[in-house]
Design an enzyme around this catalytic site. Structure first.
Site, short mmCIF file in Angstrom:
data_model
loop_
_atom_site.label_atom_id
_atom_site.label_comp_id
_atom_site.label_asym_id
_atom_site.label_seq_id
_atom_site.Cartn_x
_atom_site.Cartn_y
_atom_site.Cartn_z
N CYS A 179 -14.34 -7.46 -2.00
CA CYS A 179 -14.80 -7.44 -3.39
C CYS A 179 -13.83 -8.23 -4.28
CB CYS A 179 -15.06 -6.03 -3.87
SG CYS A 179 -16.33 -6.02 -5.16
N HIS A 236 -18.74 -4.06 0.10
CA HIS A 236 -17.72 -3.13 0.59
C HIS A 236 -18.08 -2.61 1.98
CE1 HIS A 236 -15.50 -2.41 -3.25
NE2 HIS A 236 -16.64 -2.82 -3.77
N GLU A 268 -16.25 -1.12 3.95
CA GLU A 268 -15.50 0.11 4.27
C GLU A 268 -16.33 1.37 4.04
OE1 GLU A 268 -15.01 -1.80 1.66
OE2 GLU A 268 -14.28 -0.72 -0.10
N1 GLN Z 1 -13.86 -6.43 -10.75
C1 GLN Z 1 -14.73 -7.13 -9.86
C2 GLN Z 1 -16.17 -7.13 -10.32
O1 GLN Z 1 -16.55 -6.32 -11.10
C3 GLN Z 1 -14.63 -6.58 -8.43
C4 GLN Z 1 -15.05 -5.17 -8.30
C5 GLN Z 1 -14.56 -4.52 -7.02
O2 GLN Z 1 -13.60 -4.98 -6.41
N2 GLN Z 1 -15.20 -3.44 -6.62
O3 GLN Z 1 -16.95 -7.97 -9.91
#
Ligand code: GLN
Length: 546
Positions: free
Chosen positions: A382, A508, A510
Site C-alpha cells: 500500500c 493488502h 496480509e
Molecule cells: N495513505 C495511502 C492512501 O491513502 C496508503 C494507505 C495505506 O497504506 N493503507 O492511499
C-alpha cells in the site's frame, strides 16, 4: 442442527486474549466439521475502527466486503480459514446509529426510546444476524472490554436476556486472570472470584472459565475456583502463556474445551477434531532452526499490534519455508541516507509498511533506494508500494519532486494521486477504497508465478493510486505494472523484473494469509529472502577459502 451461541466475556484486566481463545475454540469446532463464525461487539462509540489511529487499538483490519474492523477479526480468519464480513464486527456507535435512525423514521411509534429494551433489542438483533442466515452451527460472540466497564453493561444485559431465550443453545465462557505474586510465591484466585461475582451481579452465570496464567494452576486450586464460582470442576480450563498463539487450540483441546462446549450445548462429541494440517504447521514451526532475517520499515513499529497481519503473514510464510522468522522492526523516521546501511545490512528481505501521512515517508524512500541499489528482496504494501513508485520516479526517472499528492498536493509530478471519485469526499469514515477488488496479473510476472493464477481478488484500504499518465515512462525504465483492475485499469501491482524480488502491491495481501492457507506472495517473498541469504553465505564461504 439449531444454531448455538457462545458468548465470550473477559474479566480482571484487558489484553487477556479473548480473541485468541474465541479463535482457538472456533478452530477446534471447525476441525470437528461444524460451521463456525466469530463476531466481536466493541463497546466504543466509533462507528468502526477505521478512524482510529494504531495507537488506540492497533491495526485496522479489512473484511472482503469492505468493512474496517477490529484486529481480532484477523485472528478469527487466520485460525478458522473462514472469511468475516461487516456483520462480524459491531460497535456501540453502530447500534446507536441504527436506533437513532429508527427513532427518526418513527419506527418506535411514539414510545420513549431507552437502553432497555431498544438498545438491547438492537444488540440482540445484531447478535442473531449471522445465525439467521442458516450458514452456521456455532456463532461465537466476543464481548469487547472488561466486565465492570460502564460501557459494556448493555451488552451484558443483552447476553443475559439471550441466555434465557436460547436456553441450552447458548453458553457463556468467561476469561479471567490468575496472577502470580512473586514475593508471596503464590497464584491468586481472588480477582477471578470477584470478576465472576460481577458477572453474576448482572445476571450471568458463566458455564466455563478460562484462566489466563503465567504459571501452571494446580488442580486443587482449579477445584476451589469451580466451587466458589458455581462452575463444574472440569469446566475450569487454564490458558498458560505459551511461545506461540498457534499452540493455543492444541492446549485448549488437551483440556477438552471443545468437548465441554459441545456437551453443554446438547451435542454428543464424536471422534476427534481433524487437526492434522494444523499440527503439520506446528511441526514445521518447531522444526525450523535456521532463521530468515526480515526488516519491517514502518512508523508504528514500537506498537506490538500496529502491523499484526503483516507480522503473522510473515510468520506463516517463514514457517512454511522451514525458517524461523527473525523480524527486525525499524522506525522509518530514524532512517537517514547516512545510517540506512547500518540498519539494513545483513537483512535477507525488507518489507515497507502501509501508512498515512508524511511522517516517516522520507525514511521509507531512503530504505527503498538502498534496497533497490543493493538488490535486496523487497516487498512494498500500500503506502509501501506508493513509496516504491515515488523513489523510482525521483531516482531513475529523474523527477526530483515526484510525490504522492497526499504528501505534497502541489507537486508537479503527482505519480501517486487521488482517485477521481475521492476528490469530492469530505467525510473520513468508511470512504476509502475498501474491500476486495479484482486484479488481473501479467503472465510470467513474479506475482503471477507466486499466485499460480492470473485472476486474483485482494483487499484494499487507501485513497490514493498510481497515476496512469506516468505508466509508459515507468515501464520503459524498468518498473512494470503487472497487476491492474480489469474494470478501471487502476494499477494494483508493480515490479522491477531485473531485481531479485521487487514487488509492490496497492492492496493488502496480509489480510488474507491464514495458517492453513498462507498467502502466496508472502511465501514467495520469504523464499526469495532465503535464496538471497543462501547466495551470500556461499559468497562468504568462497571468500574464506581464498
Ligand atoms: N495513505 C495511502 C492512501 O491513502 C496508503 C494507505 C495505506 O497504506 N493503507 O492511499
Amino acid at each position: 442442527m439449531e444454531t448455538k451461541y457462545i458468548f465470550v466475556t473477559g474479566g480482571v484486566v484487558s489484553s487477556l486474549g479473548k480473541g485468541i481463545i474465541s479463535a482457538s475454540l472456533a478452530c477446534l469446532l471447525k476441525a470437528r466439521g461444524y460451521r463456525v463464525t466469530i463476531q466481536k461487539f466493541d463497546p466504543y462509540i466509533n462507528i468502526d475502527p477505521g478512524t482510529l489511529n494504531p495507537y488506540e487499538h492497533g491495526e485496522c483490519y479489512v473484511t472482503v466486503d469492505g468493512h474496517e474492523a477490529d484486529l481480532d477479526l484477523g485472528h478469527y480468519e487466520r485460525f478458522t480459514n473462514v472469511q468475516t464480513t461487516r456483520a462480524n464486527n459491531v460497535t456501540t456507535g453502530r447500534i446507536y446509529q441504527s436506533v437513532i435512525d429508527k427513532e427518526r423514521r418513527g419506527d418506535y411509534l411514539g414510545k420513549t426510546v431507552q437502553i432497555i429494551p431498544h438498545v438491547t433489542d438492537e444488540i440482540k438483533r445484531n447478535v442473531k444476524l449471522l445465525g439467521k442466515t442458516g450458514n452456521f452451527d456455532y456463532i461465537i460472540t466476543e464481548i469487547g472490554g472488561t466486565v465492570g466497564d460502564i460501557e459494556s453493561l448493555p451488552y451484558l444485559e443483552s447476553v443475559r436476556q439471550l441466555r434465557w431465550e436460547l436456553g441450552q443453545n447458548s453458553l457463556c465462557i468467561h476469561l479471567t486472570y490468575v496472577p502470580y505474586l512473586k514475593a508471596a510465591k503464590e497464584l491468586k484466585t481472588k480477582p477471578t472470584q470477584h470478576s465472576v461475582k460481577q458477572l453474576q451481579e448482572v445476571g450471568i452465570q458463566p458455564d466455563i472459565l478460562v484462566l489466563r496464567t503465567e504459571q501452571d494452576i494446580p488442580v486443587n486450586m482449579r477445584k476451589k475456583i469451580a466451587q466458589f464460582c458455581n462452575v463444574a470442576p472440569d469446566a475450569v480450563v487454564q490458558s498458560l502463556d505459551c511461545p506461540s498463539i498457534y499452540e493455543v487450540p492444541i492446549m485448549m483441546h488437551a483440556q477438552h474445551l471443545d468437548e465441554i462446549v459441545l456437551r453443554k450445548t446438547g451435542v454428543v462429541p464424536q471422534g476427534e477434531p481433524h487437526m492434522a494440517p494444523w499440527l503439520h504447521f506446528l511441526d514445521k514451526m518447531h522444526g525450523a532452526t535456521e532463521q530468515v532475517n526480515i526488516a519491517l520499515v514502518g512508523k508504528y513499529v514500537e506498537l506490538q499490534d500496529a502491523y499484526k497481519s503483516i507480522n503473522e503473514s510473515l510468520f506463516h510464510a517463514a514457517t512454511y519455508n522451514d525458517r524461523r522468522l527473525n523480524l527486525k522492526s525499524i522506525h522509518s523516521e530514524k532512517i537517514t541516507p547516512e545510517n540506512v546501511g547500518e540498519y539494513l545490512d545483513g537483512m535477507d528481505g525488507v518489507i515497507v509498511a502501509p501508512g498515512f501521512g508524511q511522517r516517516g515517508v522520507e525514511g521509507k524512500l531512503t530504505a527503498l533506494k538502498w534496497c533497490r541499489e543493493n538488490d535486496v528482496p523487497t516487498f512494498g504494501i500500500c503506502l509501501g508500494m506508493q513509496c516504491m513508485v515515488i523513489e523510482f520516479a525521483r531516482d531513475v526517472l529523474g523527477l526530483a519532486d515526484a510525490n504522492s499528492t497526499e504528501m505534497d498536493p502541489s507537486t508537479t509530478n503527482n505519480v501517486i494521486d487521488l482517485m477521481e471519485e475521492q476528490k469530492s469526499v469530505s467525510n473520513m469514515g468508511g470512504t476509502m477504497r475498501l474491500g476486495a477488488y479484482d486484479c488481473r496479473l501479467t503472465p510470467d510476472s513474479t506475482a503471477a508465478k507466486a499466485y499460480g493464477a492470473l485472476e486474483i481478488k485482494e483487499r484494499h484500504r487507501h485513497r490514493f493510486e498510481f497515476n496512469n499518465d506516468y505508466r509508459d515512462r515507468f515501464e520503459q525504465a524498468g518498473m512494470k505494472c503487472v497487476g491492474e483492475n480489469p474494470a478501471t485499469h487502476l494499477v494494483e501491482v508493480v515490479e522491477i523484473p531485473e531485481k531479485r524480488w521487487w514487488v509492490g502491491t496497492q492492496y493488502h495481501p496480509e489480510y488474507s494469509s491464514t495458517v492453513l492457507n498462507p498467502h502466496p506472495l508472502f511465501i514467495d517473498f520469504i523464499k526469495a529472502a532465503v535464496a538471497y541469504r543462501g547466495e551470500r553465505l556461499m559468497e562468504d564461504f568462497a571468500e574464506s577459502k581464498k
